[in-house]
Design a protein around this motif. Structure first.
Motif, PDB file in Angstrom:
ATOM      1  N   CYS A   1       0.716  -1.430  -0.079  1.00 43.27           N
ATOM      2  CA  CYS A   1      -0.145  -0.108  -0.061  1.00 43.27           C
ATOM      3  C   CYS A   1       0.941   1.303   0.011  1.00 43.27           C
ATOM      4  CB  CYS A   1      -0.861   0.093   1.250  1.00 43.27           C
ATOM      5  SG  CYS A   1      -2.310  -1.299   1.013  1.00 43.27           S
TER       6      CYS A   1
ATOM      7  N   SER B   1      -9.663   1.607  -4.266  1.00 38.74           N
ATOM      8  CA  SER B   1     -10.610   2.168  -4.335  1.00 38.74           C
ATOM      9  C   SER B   1     -10.960   3.264  -3.555  1.00 38.74           C
ATOM     10  CB  SER B   1     -11.757   1.099  -4.250  1.00 38.74           C
ATOM     11  OG  SER B   1     -11.429  -0.170  -5.154  1.00 38.74           O
ATOM     12  N   THR B   2     -10.405   3.272  -2.137  1.00 40.65           N
ATOM     13  CA  THR B   2     -11.043   4.426  -1.262  1.00 40.65           C
ATOM     14  C   THR B   2     -10.081   5.494  -1.551  1.00 40.65           C
ATOM     15  OG1 THR B   2     -11.268   2.518   0.282  1.00 40.65           O
ATOM     16  CG2 THR B   2     -10.753   4.796   1.304  1.00 40.65           C
TER      17      THR B   2
ATOM     18  N   ARG C   1      -6.950  -3.630  -3.382  1.00 43.12           N
ATOM     19  CA  ARG C   1      -8.042  -3.201  -4.016  1.00 43.12           C
ATOM     20  C   ARG C   1      -8.937  -2.415  -3.189  1.00 43.12           C
ATOM     21  NH1 ARG C   1      -9.577  -2.259  -8.644  1.00 43.12           N
ATOM     22  NH2 ARG C   1      -9.329  -0.364  -7.627  1.00 43.12           N
ATOM     23  N   ASP C   2      -9.244  -2.640  -1.882  1.00 38.24           N
ATOM     24  CA  ASP C   2      -9.849  -1.634  -1.122  1.00 38.24           C
ATOM     25  C   ASP C   2      -9.309  -0.326  -0.930  1.00 38.24           C
ATOM     26  OD1 ASP C   2     -11.837  -3.658  -0.930  1.00 38.24           O
ATOM     27  OD2 ASP C   2     -11.121  -4.224   1.228  1.00 38.24           O
ATOM     28  N   PHE C   3      -7.786  -0.520  -0.690  1.00 33.19           N
ATOM     29  CA  PHE C   3      -6.969   0.567  -0.618  1.00 33.19           C
ATOM     30  C   PHE C   3      -7.056   1.515  -1.750  1.00 33.19           C
ATOM     31  CE2 PHE C   3      -2.777   2.851  -0.982  1.00 33.19           C
ATOM     32  CZ  PHE C   3      -2.797   3.481   0.353  1.00 33.19           C
TER      33      PHE C   3
ATOM     34  N   LYS D   1      -6.584  -8.422  -2.346  1.00 32.98           N
ATOM     35  CA  LYS D   1      -7.833  -7.712  -1.534  1.00 32.98           C
ATOM     36  C   LYS D   1      -7.894  -6.529  -0.902  1.00 32.98           C
ATOM     37  CE  LYS D   1      -9.874 -12.659  -0.865  1.00 32.98           C
ATOM     38  NZ  LYS D   1     -10.284 -13.488   0.068  1.00 32.98           N
ATOM     39  N   VAL D   2      -6.784  -6.376  -0.085  1.00 33.95           N
ATOM     40  CA  VAL D   2      -6.279  -5.293   0.704  1.00 33.95           C
ATOM     41  C   VAL D   2      -6.043  -3.947  -0.295  1.00 33.95           C
ATOM     42  CG1 VAL D   2      -4.864  -4.191   2.361  1.00 33.95           C
ATOM     43  CG2 VAL D   2      -5.616  -6.711   2.579  1.00 33.95           C
TER      44      VAL D   2
END
Length: 223
Positions: free
Chosen positions: A30, A65-66, A61-63, A58-59
Motif C-alpha cells: 500500500c 478504491s478508497t 483493491r480496497d486501499f 483484496k487489501v
C-alpha cells in the motif's frame, strides 16, 4: 470508478510506466502504491507470485478504491482462466500474462477486462493480436532487446507494445525503448530497490517515478 478496457489503455498512454511489484506484506505494498500515485503513476501491476497473493490483492483493491480511484489495478503473472477469473472477481482492472493463452483471452473478453498477453517472437505477437490483444507485452525485454521492437514495427506497424523485463529506471533506458517504438514499459525490482523498501524510504521512490515521467514527456512527441 469502473475501468473499461479503453480507459485502461488511455491511462497507459498518458502515463506509460507500469510498476510491476509483489510483496507479501499488504501494508508495504500500500505504501508502494501511494508512492507510485504521488509520482504520477496511474496503472499498477501486482504480480501473482506468492501464496497469499489473493489476500494481499483484496487489501490493495480496497486501499486503491478508497484512496486512489483514478488508478487502475492490474494482476500479473496470470497463466490460466481460473486465475484470471479469481482476480477479476476480486476487482482487477486489467490482466497481464507472461505468455498468451486463449482461455485467458476469452475470460477477459467475456468480462470486458483489459488484457495484455506476453510474447517473445513476431509470430507470438501477431497471434496475440488475432486473439484480441490491443497491447502486447514483449517479455523478457532484456533478452530480445530494443532492436527487436524496432524490427517488429516493420511488418506490424500498428501493434502496440509494452515491454517488461530489463527496463531500467533511467532516462537512457526510457529513451532507448520509446525510440524503438514501445507504447509503454513495465519496470519491476529496479524501480523498488530492496534496501529502499526495507528502509521505508517511499518518498525516494515517488521522486524517481516523477523524474522518469517528466523525462518521458520530453520524448512523447517522437515516441
Amino acid at each position: 470508478m469502473a475501468f473499461e478496457p479503453q480507459l485502461v489503455y488511455q491511462t497507459l498512454t498518458s502515463a506509460p510506466i507500469v510498476p510491476v511489484f509483489y510483496h507479501p506484506d499488504a501494508e508495504v505494498t500500500c505504501q508502494i502504491i501511494k508512492a507510485c500515485y504521488d509520482g504520477g503513476i496511474r496503472a499498477f501491476e501486482f504480480t501473482n507470485r506468492g501464496e497469499n497473493a489473493k489476500e494481499v490483492f483484496k487489501v490493495l483493491r480496497d486501499f486503491i478504491s478508497t484512496n486512489y480511484p483514478k488508478m487502475a489495478l492490474g494482476i500479473g503473472t496470470v497463466f490460466n482462466a481460473l486465475q484470471a477469473e479469481e482476480f477479476i472477481a476480486l476487482g482487477a482492472d486489467f490482466v497481464v500474462q507472461p505468455c498468451t493463452t486463449m482461455d485467458v483471452a476469452e475470460v477477459c473478453k467475456a468480462q470486458n477486462i483489459a488484457w495484455m498477453p506476453g510474447a517473445m517472437t513476431v509470430s507470438e505477437v501477431y497471434n496475440a493480436t488475432l486473439l484480441g490483444a490491443e497491447i502486447v507485452k514483449v517479455f523478457p525485454g532484456n533478452v530480445v532487446g530494443s532492436g527487436f521492437v524496432k524490427a517488429l514495427k516493420g511488418p506490424l506497424p500498428k501493434v502496440k507494445v509494452m515491454v517488461t523485463g530489463g527496463v531500467e529506471p533511467t532516462s537512457e533506458s526510457l529513451k532507448e525503448w520509446f525510440s524503438a517504438g514501445v507504447s509503454a514499459v513495465g519496470i519491476g525490482s529496479q524501480l523498488f530497490p530492496k534496501a529502499v523498501v526495507e528502509a521505508g524510504n517511499f518518498e525516494e521512490i515517488a521522486q524517481k517515478i516523477n523524474t522518469l515521467l517528466t523525462y518521458y514527456q520530453t520524448l512523447a512527441p517522437t515516441a
